[in-house]
Design a protein around this motif. Structure first.
Motif, PDB file in Angstrom:
ATOM      1  N   LEU A 211       0.851  -1.186   0.000  1.00  0.00           N
ATOM      2  CA  LEU A 211       0.000   0.000   0.000  1.00  0.00           C
ATOM      3  C   LEU A 211       0.884   1.232   0.000  1.00  0.00           C
ATOM      4  O   LEU A 211       1.911   1.281   0.676  1.00  0.00           O
ATOM      5  CB  LEU A 211      -0.920   0.006   1.220  1.00  0.00           C
ATOM      6  CG  LEU A 211      -1.912  -1.165   1.330  1.00  0.00           C
ATOM      7  CD1 LEU A 211      -2.713  -1.037   2.625  1.00  0.00           C
ATOM      8  CD2 LEU A 211      -2.836  -1.211   0.130  1.00  0.00           C
ATOM      9  N   LEU A 212       0.487   2.245  -0.767  1.00  0.00           N
ATOM     10  CA  LEU A 212       1.289   3.464  -0.890  1.00  0.00           C
ATOM     11  C   LEU A 212       0.879   4.484   0.171  1.00  0.00           C
ATOM     12  O   LEU A 212      -0.298   4.768   0.382  1.00  0.00           O
ATOM     13  CB  LEU A 212       1.114   4.079  -2.269  1.00  0.00           C
ATOM     14  CG  LEU A 212       1.584   3.247  -3.455  1.00  0.00           C
ATOM     15  CD1 LEU A 212       1.439   4.035  -4.747  1.00  0.00           C
ATOM     16  CD2 LEU A 212       3.032   2.806  -3.272  1.00  0.00           C
ATOM     17  N   HIS A 213       1.884   5.024   0.825  1.00  0.00           N
ATOM     18  CA  HIS A 213       1.670   6.106   1.794  1.00  0.00           C
ATOM     19  C   HIS A 213       2.727   7.166   1.573  1.00  0.00           C
ATOM     20  O   HIS A 213       3.908   6.913   1.793  1.00  0.00           O
ATOM     21  CB  HIS A 213       1.740   5.579   3.224  1.00  0.00           C
ATOM     22  CG  HIS A 213       1.527   6.652   4.249  1.00  0.00           C
ATOM     23  ND1 HIS A 213       0.296   7.216   4.487  1.00  0.00           N
ATOM     24  CD2 HIS A 213       2.412   7.293   5.068  1.00  0.00           C
ATOM     25  CE1 HIS A 213       0.406   8.125   5.421  1.00  0.00           C
ATOM     26  NE2 HIS A 213       1.683   8.191   5.790  1.00  0.00           N
ATOM     27  N   PRO A 214       2.326   8.371   1.116  1.00  0.00           N
ATOM     28  CA  PRO A 214       0.953   8.764   0.748  1.00  0.00           C
ATOM     29  C   PRO A 214       0.553   8.158  -0.603  1.00  0.00           C
ATOM     30  O   PRO A 214       1.404   7.767  -1.395  1.00  0.00           O
ATOM     31  CB  PRO A 214       1.036  10.280   0.668  1.00  0.00           C
ATOM     32  CG  PRO A 214       2.457  10.544   0.303  1.00  0.00           C
ATOM     33  CD  PRO A 214       3.259   9.484   0.986  1.00  0.00           C
ATOM     34  N   PRO A 215      -0.764   8.088  -0.879  1.00  0.00           N
ATOM     35  CA  PRO A 215      -1.223   7.503  -2.147  1.00  0.00           C
ATOM     36  C   PRO A 215      -0.911   8.404  -3.338  1.00  0.00           C
ATOM     37  O   PRO A 215      -0.665   9.598  -3.196  1.00  0.00           O
ATOM     38  CB  PRO A 215      -2.739   7.357  -1.937  1.00  0.00           C
ATOM     39  CG  PRO A 215      -3.077   8.403  -0.920  1.00  0.00           C
ATOM     40  CD  PRO A 215      -1.884   8.495  -0.024  1.00  0.00           C
ATOM     41  N   MET A 216      -0.951   7.814  -4.548  1.00  0.00           N
ATOM     42  CA  MET A 216      -0.740   8.539  -5.804  1.00  0.00           C
ATOM     43  C   MET A 216      -2.114   8.835  -6.416  1.00  0.00           C
ATOM     44  O   MET A 216      -2.600   8.108  -7.289  1.00  0.00           O
ATOM     45  CB  MET A 216       0.101   7.698  -6.757  1.00  0.00           C
ATOM     46  CG  MET A 216       1.469   7.355  -6.263  1.00  0.00           C
ATOM     47  SD  MET A 216       2.594   8.759  -6.411  1.00  0.00           S
ATOM     48  CE  MET A 216       2.651   8.924  -8.191  1.00  0.00           C
ATOM     49  N   LEU A 217      -2.766   9.881  -5.967  1.00  0.00           N
ATOM     50  CA  LEU A 217      -4.130  10.162  -6.399  1.00  0.00           C
ATOM     51  C   LEU A 217      -4.165  10.738  -7.806  1.00  0.00           C
ATOM     52  O   LEU A 217      -3.346  11.574  -8.166  1.00  0.00           O
ATOM     53  CB  LEU A 217      -4.797  11.135  -5.423  1.00  0.00           C
ATOM     54  CG  LEU A 217      -4.911  10.615  -3.981  1.00  0.00           C
ATOM     55  CD1 LEU A 217      -5.581  11.670  -3.105  1.00  0.00           C
ATOM     56  CD2 LEU A 217      -5.670   9.302  -3.930  1.00  0.00           C
ATOM     57  N   ARG A 218      -5.140  10.285  -8.604  1.00  0.00           N
ATOM     58  CA  ARG A 218      -5.271  10.762  -9.983  1.00  0.00           C
ATOM     59  C   ARG A 218      -5.577  12.248 -10.040  1.00  0.00           C
ATOM     60  O   ARG A 218      -5.191  12.944 -10.971  1.00  0.00           O
ATOM     61  CB  ARG A 218      -6.372   9.988 -10.711  1.00  0.00           C
ATOM     62  CG  ARG A 218      -5.942   8.664 -11.259  1.00  0.00           C
ATOM     63  CD  ARG A 218      -7.072   7.929 -11.913  1.00  0.00           C
ATOM     64  NE  ARG A 218      -7.867   7.165 -10.944  1.00  0.00           N
ATOM     65  CZ  ARG A 218      -8.884   6.384 -11.267  1.00  0.00           C
ATOM     66  NH1 ARG A 218      -9.259   6.289 -12.530  1.00  0.00           N
ATOM     67  NH2 ARG A 218      -9.548   5.719 -10.333  1.00  0.00           N
ATOM     68  N   SER A 219      -6.296  12.752  -9.065  1.00  0.00           N
ATOM     69  CA  SER A 219      -6.671  14.171  -9.083  1.00  0.00           C
ATOM     70  C   SER A 219      -5.489  15.075  -8.813  1.00  0.00           C
ATOM     71  O   SER A 219      -5.560  16.258  -9.057  1.00  0.00           O
ATOM     72  CB  SER A 219      -7.753  14.429  -8.047  1.00  0.00           C
ATOM     73  OG  SER A 219      -7.307  14.068  -6.752  1.00  0.00           O
TER      74      SER A 219
END
Length: 219
Positions: A211-219
């Motif tokens: 799991l990615l922390h922080p995530p790679m959000l598309r927005s």
């Protein structure tokens, strides 16, 4: 008597090939949907579990060896009555993601860019689109993007995966900062490469994080 309903397994196999997100499909040589593109699939055998059926079909029908080493996950079950005009069939779709796989040696099988697969047999376009959306979402929160890369890759290689799967350009500097700061996503190999031209670029391996922390959000 309770009617029996056959159960099939269909494979949404995606890879990054020739700078395009592509799916492994085959041209049907029998009706219904003669000559249309279709996903690789087959009926489950009485003595096998669903994941075993998916791996068997990956090898026998899709012509991809070493299915046990590829990322394979259950996508969704499709069971509406008219999905197959011949008979009532339940289908369990599996999603497979892998780096640039070789061309299949099976007759009629081909890698086709997903943008070109606008018409497919049965409900297979719906399955493919569901698989693409699953892949896009998982790239936000997991390290799955590295499954599209070779064992050693550059940040630019990884960025191209995100751009092709998400179908949008990304800012190189911002992307580099995010992926290198995500805990356990990448591990430096200590080596560099000049295969893309210009200055030497660091080579990385996939790190231990799932799991990615922080995530790679598309927005």
């Amino acid at each position: 008597m309770v009617p029996s309903v056959p159960v099939s397994v269909d494979l949404v196999v995606l890879t990054v090939r020739c700078q395009a997100l592509s799916a492994l499909v085959w041209r049907r040589d029998n009706p219904p949907f003669l000559r249309r593109w279709s996903l690789a699939g087959g009926f489950i055998q009485l003595d096998e579990d669903l994941p075993d059926a998916a791996r068997r079909i990956m090898t026998e029908r899709a012509g991809i060896p070493g299915a046990g080493t590829l990322h394979l996950e259950q996508l969704q079950t499709y069971g509406y009555p008219d999905r197959d005009p011949r008979q009532r069939v339940l289908s369990v779709a599996y999603l497979c993601l892998a780096p640039d796989l070789p061309a299949s040696e099976k007759a009629h099988m081909a890698w086709v860019p997903v943008a070109e697969l606008t018409v497919m047999a049965f409900d297979h376009r719906r399955m493919m689109l569901d698989g693409i959306e699953r892949a896009r979402a998982k790239l936000e929160y997991t390290s799955l993007a590295a499954a599209f890369c070779e064992p050693e890759f550059t940040v630019a290689d990884l960025r191209r995966v995100y751009e092709l799967v998400w179908a949008r350009p990304l800012d190189p500097r911002n992307f580099h900062r995010k992926v290198t700061k995500a805990e356990g996503f990448l591990m430096e190999t200590g080596e560099t490469t000049t295969r893309d031209g210009g200055r030497p670029a660091k080579l990385y391996r996939r790190g231990p994080a799932e799991l990615l922390h922080p995530p790679m959000l598309r927005s």
